[in-house]
Scaffold this motif. Structure first.
Motif, PDB file in Angstrom:
ATOM      1  N   ASN A  90       0.988  -1.197  -0.080  1.00 42.91           N
ATOM      2  CA  ASN A  90      -0.094  -0.274  -0.068  1.00 42.91           C
ATOM      3  C   ASN A  90       0.790   1.186   0.037  1.00 42.91           C
ATOM      4  O   ASN A  90       1.498   1.725   1.035  1.00 42.91           O
ATOM      5  CB  ASN A  90      -1.003  -0.056   1.310  1.00 42.91           C
ATOM      6  CG  ASN A  90      -2.051   1.005   1.264  1.00 42.91           C
ATOM      7  OD1 ASN A  90      -1.957   2.045   0.331  1.00 42.91           O
ATOM      8  ND2 ASN A  90      -2.914   1.072   2.130  1.00 42.91           N
ATOM      9  N   ARG A  91       0.783   1.844  -1.216  1.00 41.05           N
ATOM     10  CA  ARG A  91       1.810   2.823  -1.412  1.00 41.05           C
ATOM     11  C   ARG A  91       1.517   4.269  -0.460  1.00 41.05           C
ATOM     12  O   ARG A  91       2.272   5.193  -0.288  1.00 41.05           O
ATOM     13  CB  ARG A  91       2.185   3.298  -2.730  1.00 41.05           C
ATOM     14  CG  ARG A  91       3.050   2.278  -3.279  1.00 41.05           C
ATOM     15  CD  ARG A  91       3.469   2.296  -4.805  1.00 41.05           C
ATOM     16  NE  ARG A  91       3.762   1.105  -5.215  1.00 41.05           N
ATOM     17  CZ  ARG A  91       3.992   0.774  -6.632  1.00 41.05           C
ATOM     18  NH1 ARG A  91       3.806   1.820  -7.541  1.00 41.05           N
ATOM     19  NH2 ARG A  91       4.451  -0.238  -7.107  1.00 41.05           N
ATOM     20  N   ALA A  92       0.027   4.354  -0.343  1.00 40.93           N
ATOM     21  CA  ALA A  92      -0.509   5.415   0.656  1.00 40.93           C
ATOM     22  C   ALA A  92       0.044   5.453   1.858  1.00 40.93           C
ATOM     23  O   ALA A  92      -0.027   6.494   2.523  1.00 40.93           O
ATOM     24  CB  ALA A  92      -2.027   5.300   0.353  1.00 40.93           C
ATOM     25  N   ASP A 151      -0.314  -4.947  -5.727  1.00 38.24           N
ATOM     26  CA  ASP A 151      -0.725  -3.651  -5.656  1.00 38.24           C
ATOM     27  C   ASP A 151      -1.715  -3.122  -6.439  1.00 38.24           C
ATOM     28  O   ASP A 151      -1.846  -3.741  -7.429  1.00 38.24           O
ATOM     29  CB  ASP A 151       0.651  -2.845  -6.271  1.00 38.24           C
ATOM     30  CG  ASP A 151       0.705  -1.468  -5.706  1.00 38.24           C
ATOM     31  OD1 ASP A 151      -0.181  -1.107  -5.022  1.00 38.24           O
ATOM     32  OD2 ASP A 151       1.913  -0.828  -6.381  1.00 38.24           O
ATOM     33  N   GLY A 152      -2.702  -2.444  -5.869  1.00 37.75           N
ATOM     34  CA  GLY A 152      -3.916  -2.137  -6.631  1.00 37.75           C
ATOM     35  C   GLY A 152      -5.234  -3.060  -5.717  1.00 37.75           C
ATOM     36  O   GLY A 152      -5.011  -3.477  -4.805  1.00 37.75           O
ATOM     37  N   VAL A 187      -8.395 -12.354  -9.509  1.00 37.91           N
ATOM     38  CA  VAL A 187      -8.438 -12.743 -11.007  1.00 37.91           C
ATOM     39  C   VAL A 187      -7.010 -13.322 -11.443  1.00 37.91           C
ATOM     40  O   VAL A 187      -7.051 -14.251 -12.058  1.00 37.91           O
ATOM     41  CB  VAL A 187      -9.359 -11.761 -11.719  1.00 37.91           C
ATOM     42  CG1 VAL A 187      -9.275 -12.143 -13.165  1.00 37.91           C
ATOM     43  CG2 VAL A 187     -10.694 -11.560 -11.192  1.00 37.91           C
ATOM     44  N   GLN A 188      -6.251 -12.323 -11.343  1.00 39.25           N
ATOM     45  CA  GLN A 188      -4.863 -12.450 -12.069  1.00 39.25           C
ATOM     46  C   GLN A 188      -4.322 -13.950 -11.527  1.00 39.25           C
ATOM     47  O   GLN A 188      -3.562 -14.711 -12.385  1.00 39.25           O
ATOM     48  CB  GLN A 188      -4.103 -11.302 -11.405  1.00 39.25           C
ATOM     49  CG  GLN A 188      -2.522 -11.431 -12.103  1.00 39.25           C
ATOM     50  CD  GLN A 188      -1.730 -10.437 -11.347  1.00 39.25           C
ATOM     51  OE1 GLN A 188      -2.179  -9.167 -11.119  1.00 39.25           O
ATOM     52  NE2 GLN A 188      -0.672 -10.766 -10.786  1.00 39.25           N
ATOM     53  N   GLU A 189      -4.589 -14.146 -10.240  1.00 34.59           N
ATOM     54  CA  GLU A 189      -4.019 -15.421  -9.811  1.00 34.59           C
ATOM     55  C   GLU A 189      -4.940 -16.578  -9.925  1.00 34.59           C
ATOM     56  O   GLU A 189      -4.846 -17.728  -9.388  1.00 34.59           O
ATOM     57  CB  GLU A 189      -3.794 -15.386  -8.217  1.00 34.59           C
ATOM     58  CG  GLU A 189      -2.777 -14.392  -7.927  1.00 34.59           C
ATOM     59  CD  GLU A 189      -1.476 -14.876  -8.335  1.00 34.59           C
ATOM     60  OE1 GLU A 189      -0.919 -15.882  -8.549  1.00 34.59           O
ATOM     61  OE2 GLU A 189      -0.731 -13.751  -8.833  1.00 34.59           O
ATOM     62  N   ASN A 190      -6.132 -16.457 -10.692  1.00 38.22           N
ATOM     63  CA  ASN A 190      -6.949 -17.438 -10.844  1.00 38.22           C
ATOM     64  C   ASN A 190      -7.653 -18.206  -9.634  1.00 38.22           C
ATOM     65  O   ASN A 190      -7.699 -19.530  -9.515  1.00 38.22           O
ATOM     66  CB  ASN A 190      -6.347 -18.779 -11.746  1.00 38.22           C
ATOM     67  CG  ASN A 190      -6.323 -18.360 -13.188  1.00 38.22           C
ATOM     68  OD1 ASN A 190      -7.278 -17.853 -13.773  1.00 38.22           O
ATOM     69  ND2 ASN A 190      -5.106 -18.584 -13.521  1.00 38.22           N
TER      70      ASN A 190
END
Ligand code: PNS
Length: 161
Positions: A38-40, A70-71, A78-81
């Motif tokens: 978390n960059r914040a 991140d994000g 979803v990206q990791e299925n």
């Protein structure tokens, strides 16, 4: 095959997190521990430190892997299925936030479900922020985190373990 994500900041990982990870790893075929970069926020431990610590303390769990993200959590899921997000519930005070998070995530991606595991009573009081605060004053955190984590947390605050 059921793959799930257990997300969090893990700054630092506690015995409460580890207990949920062990239980989730018995329910799902594969569990990915997702560490939020978390960059914040300015965390106590860098993203690399948090990932490395988790890898150290979870070496015994063969179906568990650790990855940073991140994000948005749903995008990482979803990206990791993975179809399921796992979250621990310590008390009713967690519920409002967790329900909102789960519902928002389901609106963002309707195929992703959140599964809640009730934290064991012995860890119901425990949080990473408590660990950081106690350690910052040199208090005893050995009951909250594994020895390696205690050592590293004390070192961050310039405290002796
Ligand atoms: O352990 P934490 O800090 O309570 O974990 C919160 C976490 C990391 C699961 C959550 O804040 C997260 O994944 N944030 C990333 C941004 C996001 O997806 N937010 C949800 C939509 S509002």
């Amino acid at each position: 095959m059921k793959r799930a994500i257990y997300p969090g900041s893990f700054d630092p990982v506690t015995y409460g997190h580890i207990e949920i990870i062990k239980r989730a790893s018995e329910i799902f075929d594969e569990l990915i521990v997702g560490v939020l970069e978390n960059r914040a926020k300015t965390p106590l431990f860098s993203i690399d430190e948090r990932v490395n610590i988790l890898n150290e303390v979870l070496t015994d769990l063969d179906n568990v892997t650790v990855k940073s993200y991140d994000g948005l959590l749903v995008d990482f899921t979803v990206q990791e299925n993975a179809g399921v997000i796992v979250r621990g519930l310590r008390a009713v005070t967690d519920f409002d936030y967790e329900l909102q998070l789960a519902q928002t995530n389901r609106v963002l991606h309707k195929e992703i479900d959140t599964v809640f595991l009730a934290t064991s009573l012995r860890y119901a009081y425990l949080s990473s922020s408590t660990v950081r605060e106690v350690a910052s004053y040199g208090g005893d955190i050995e009951k909250f985190v594994p020895p390696l984590v205690a050592e590293m947390t004390y070192r961050k605050f310039g405290q002796r373990s």
